[in-house]
Design a protein around this motif. Structure first.
Motif, PDB file in Angstrom:
ATOM      1  N   ILE A  10      33.642  36.457-103.601  1.00 35.51           N
ATOM      2  CA  ILE A  10      34.765  35.801-104.263  1.00 35.51           C
ATOM      3  C   ILE A  10      34.259  34.830-105.328  1.00 35.51           C
ATOM      4  O   ILE A  10      34.786  34.776-106.442  1.00 35.51           O
ATOM      5  CB  ILE A  10      35.661  35.064-103.233  1.00 35.51           C
ATOM      6  CG1 ILE A  10      36.314  36.064-102.288  1.00 35.51           C
ATOM      7  CG2 ILE A  10      36.702  34.188-103.911  1.00 35.51           C
ATOM      8  CD1 ILE A  10      37.272  37.028-102.955  1.00 35.51           C
ATOM      9  N   PHE A  11      33.236  34.063-105.017  1.00 34.05           N
ATOM     10  CA  PHE A  11      32.639  33.133-105.975  1.00 34.05           C
ATOM     11  C   PHE A  11      32.130  33.882-107.201  1.00 34.05           C
ATOM     12  O   PHE A  11      32.383  33.488-108.338  1.00 34.05           O
ATOM     13  CB  PHE A  11      31.488  32.369-105.300  1.00 34.05           C
ATOM     14  CG  PHE A  11      30.759  31.442-106.213  1.00 34.05           C
ATOM     15  CD1 PHE A  11      31.255  30.179-106.497  1.00 34.05           C
ATOM     16  CD2 PHE A  11      29.567  31.834-106.804  1.00 34.05           C
ATOM     17  CE1 PHE A  11      30.583  29.319-107.344  1.00 34.05           C
ATOM     18  CE2 PHE A  11      28.889  30.993-107.662  1.00 34.05           C
ATOM     19  CZ  PHE A  11      29.393  29.726-107.928  1.00 34.05           C
ATOM     20  N   LEU A  12      31.424  34.984-106.989  1.00 35.44           N
ATOM     21  CA  LEU A  12      30.883  35.780-108.085  1.00 35.44           C
ATOM     22  C   LEU A  12      31.985  36.377-108.947  1.00 35.44           C
ATOM     23  O   LEU A  12      31.930  36.322-110.181  1.00 35.44           O
ATOM     24  CB  LEU A  12      29.999  36.896-107.512  1.00 35.44           C
ATOM     25  CG  LEU A  12      29.343  37.818-108.516  1.00 35.44           C
ATOM     26  CD1 LEU A  12      28.357  37.038-109.386  1.00 35.44           C
ATOM     27  CD2 LEU A  12      28.641  38.952-107.795  1.00 35.44           C
ATOM     28  N   MET A  13      33.030  36.943-108.328  1.00 33.98           N
ATOM     29  CA  MET A  13      34.131  37.548-109.085  1.00 33.98           C
ATOM     30  C   MET A  13      34.908  36.500-109.884  1.00 33.98           C
ATOM     31  O   MET A  13      35.352  36.755-110.994  1.00 33.98           O
ATOM     32  CB  MET A  13      35.075  38.301-108.144  1.00 33.98           C
ATOM     33  CG  MET A  13      34.505  39.589-107.619  1.00 33.98           C
ATOM     34  SD  MET A  13      34.195  40.804-108.940  1.00 33.98           S
ATOM     35  CE  MET A  13      32.437  40.693-109.110  1.00 33.98           C
ATOM     36  N   ARG A  14      35.069  35.307-109.311  1.00 33.07           N
ATOM     37  CA  ARG A  14      35.754  34.235-110.033  1.00 33.07           C
ATOM     38  C   ARG A  14      34.944  33.840-111.267  1.00 33.07           C
ATOM     39  O   ARG A  14      35.490  33.684-112.354  1.00 33.07           O
ATOM     40  CB  ARG A  14      35.983  33.034-109.134  1.00 33.07           C
ATOM     41  CG  ARG A  14      36.844  31.983-109.799  1.00 33.07           C
ATOM     42  CD  ARG A  14      37.094  30.763-108.937  1.00 33.07           C
ATOM     43  NE  ARG A  14      37.670  31.121-107.654  1.00 33.07           N
ATOM     44  CZ  ARG A  14      37.122  30.816-106.478  1.00 33.07           C
ATOM     45  NH1 ARG A  14      36.005  30.137-106.419  1.00 33.07           N
ATOM     46  NH2 ARG A  14      37.709  31.166-105.368  1.00 33.07           N
ATOM     47  N   ALA A  15      33.633  33.701-111.108  1.00 31.77           N
ATOM     48  CA  ALA A  15      32.767  33.344-112.244  1.00 31.77           C
ATOM     49  C   ALA A  15      32.781  34.448-113.297  1.00 31.77           C
ATOM     50  O   ALA A  15      32.859  34.172-114.495  1.00 31.77           O
ATOM     51  CB  ALA A  15      31.345  33.091-111.754  1.00 31.77           C
ATOM     52  N   TYR A  16      32.712  35.700-112.860  1.00 28.99           N
ATOM     53  CA  TYR A  16      32.769  36.843-113.775  1.00 28.99           C
ATOM     54  C   TYR A  16      34.085  36.851-114.545  1.00 28.99           C
ATOM     55  O   TYR A  16      34.107  37.039-115.765  1.00 28.99           O
ATOM     56  CB  TYR A  16      32.600  38.140-112.979  1.00 28.99           C
ATOM     57  CG  TYR A  16      32.807  39.380-113.793  1.00 28.99           C
ATOM     58  CD1 TYR A  16      31.856  39.804-114.718  1.00 28.99           C
ATOM     59  CD2 TYR A  16      33.958  40.140-113.639  1.00 28.99           C
ATOM     60  CE1 TYR A  16      32.053  40.944-115.465  1.00 28.99           C
ATOM     61  CE2 TYR A  16      34.157  41.289-114.388  1.00 28.99           C
ATOM     62  CZ  TYR A  16      33.208  41.691-115.296  1.00 28.99           C
ATOM     63  OH  TYR A  16      33.411  42.816-116.038  1.00 28.99           O
ATOM     64  N   GLY A  17      35.196  36.628-113.847  1.00 28.95           N
ATOM     65  CA  GLY A  17      36.517  36.617-114.484  1.00 28.95           C
ATOM     66  C   GLY A  17      36.648  35.509-115.511  1.00 28.95           C
ATOM     67  O   GLY A  17      37.165  35.720-116.610  1.00 28.95           O
ATOM     68  N   ARG A  18      36.158  34.315-115.180  1.00 34.76           N
ATOM     69  CA  ARG A  18      36.227  33.197-116.130  1.00 34.76           C
ATOM     70  C   ARG A  18      35.409  33.487-117.379  1.00 34.76           C
ATOM     71  O   ARG A  18      35.849  33.247-118.498  1.00 34.76           O
ATOM     72  CB  ARG A  18      35.747  31.909-115.470  1.00 34.76           C
ATOM     73  CG  ARG A  18      36.773  31.240-114.601  1.00 34.76           C
ATOM     74  CD  ARG A  18      36.368  29.822-114.228  1.00 34.76           C
ATOM     75  NE  ARG A  18      35.045  29.753-113.638  1.00 34.76           N
ATOM     76  CZ  ARG A  18      34.794  29.666-112.333  1.00 34.76           C
ATOM     77  NH1 ARG A  18      35.775  29.632-111.480  1.00 34.76           N
ATOM     78  NH2 ARG A  18      33.560  29.606-111.893  1.00 34.76           N
ATOM     79  N   ARG A  19      34.205  34.003-117.191  1.00 35.15           N
ATOM     80  CA  ARG A  19      33.321  34.295-118.327  1.00 35.15           C
ATOM     81  C   ARG A  19      33.899  35.406-119.198  1.00 35.15           C
ATOM     82  O   ARG A  19      33.917  35.303-120.420  1.00 35.15           O
ATOM     83  CB  ARG A  19      31.935  34.690-117.804  1.00 35.15           C
ATOM     84  CG  ARG A  19      30.962  35.056-118.878  1.00 35.15           C
ATOM     85  CD  ARG A  19      30.481  33.829-119.624  1.00 35.15           C
ATOM     86  NE  ARG A  19      29.390  34.233-120.499  1.00 35.15           N
ATOM     87  CZ  ARG A  19      29.198  33.723-121.683  1.00 35.15           C
ATOM     88  NH1 ARG A  19      29.972  32.760-122.129  1.00 35.15           N
ATOM     89  NH2 ARG A  19      28.216  34.142-122.430  1.00 35.15           N
ATOM     90  N   LEU A  20      34.384  36.460-118.584  1.00 36.51           N
ATOM     91  CA  LEU A  20      34.978  37.565-119.328  1.00 36.51           C
ATOM     92  C   LEU A  20      36.207  37.103-120.090  1.00 36.51           C
ATOM     93  O   LEU A  20      36.388  37.439-121.266  1.00 36.51           O
ATOM     94  CB  LEU A  20      35.333  38.698-118.368  1.00 36.51           C
ATOM     95  CG  LEU A  20      35.836  39.988-118.994  1.00 36.51           C
ATOM     96  CD1 LEU A  20      34.790  40.579-119.925  1.00 36.51           C
ATOM     97  CD2 LEU A  20      36.187  40.975-117.895  1.00 36.51           C
TER      98      LEU A  20
END
Length: 52
Positions: free
Chosen positions: A10-20
């Motif tokens: 979840i932490f990784l997907m949240r960071a990926y979503g914010r960056r994208l």
């Protein structure tokens, strides 16, 4: 799946979503193969805005 692995995911997907979201919302984007586009975001995008 353990709670620690799920929390990390979840932490990784949240960071990926914010960056994208940040990269795509800078206006005009041109990909490596000449694809061009513009994006707008509404609501949750890969749960980037949500706290878990």
């Amino acid at each position: 799946m353990t709670n620690a692995i799920w929390t990390g995911y979840i932490f990784l997907m949240r960071a990926y979503g914010r960056r994208l979201q940040r990269l795509l919302s800078q206006g005009y984007w041109q990909g490596p193969h000449g694809f061009k586009g513009r994006w707008t975001f509404r609501g949750d995008f890969l749960i980037a805005a949500r706290k878990v």
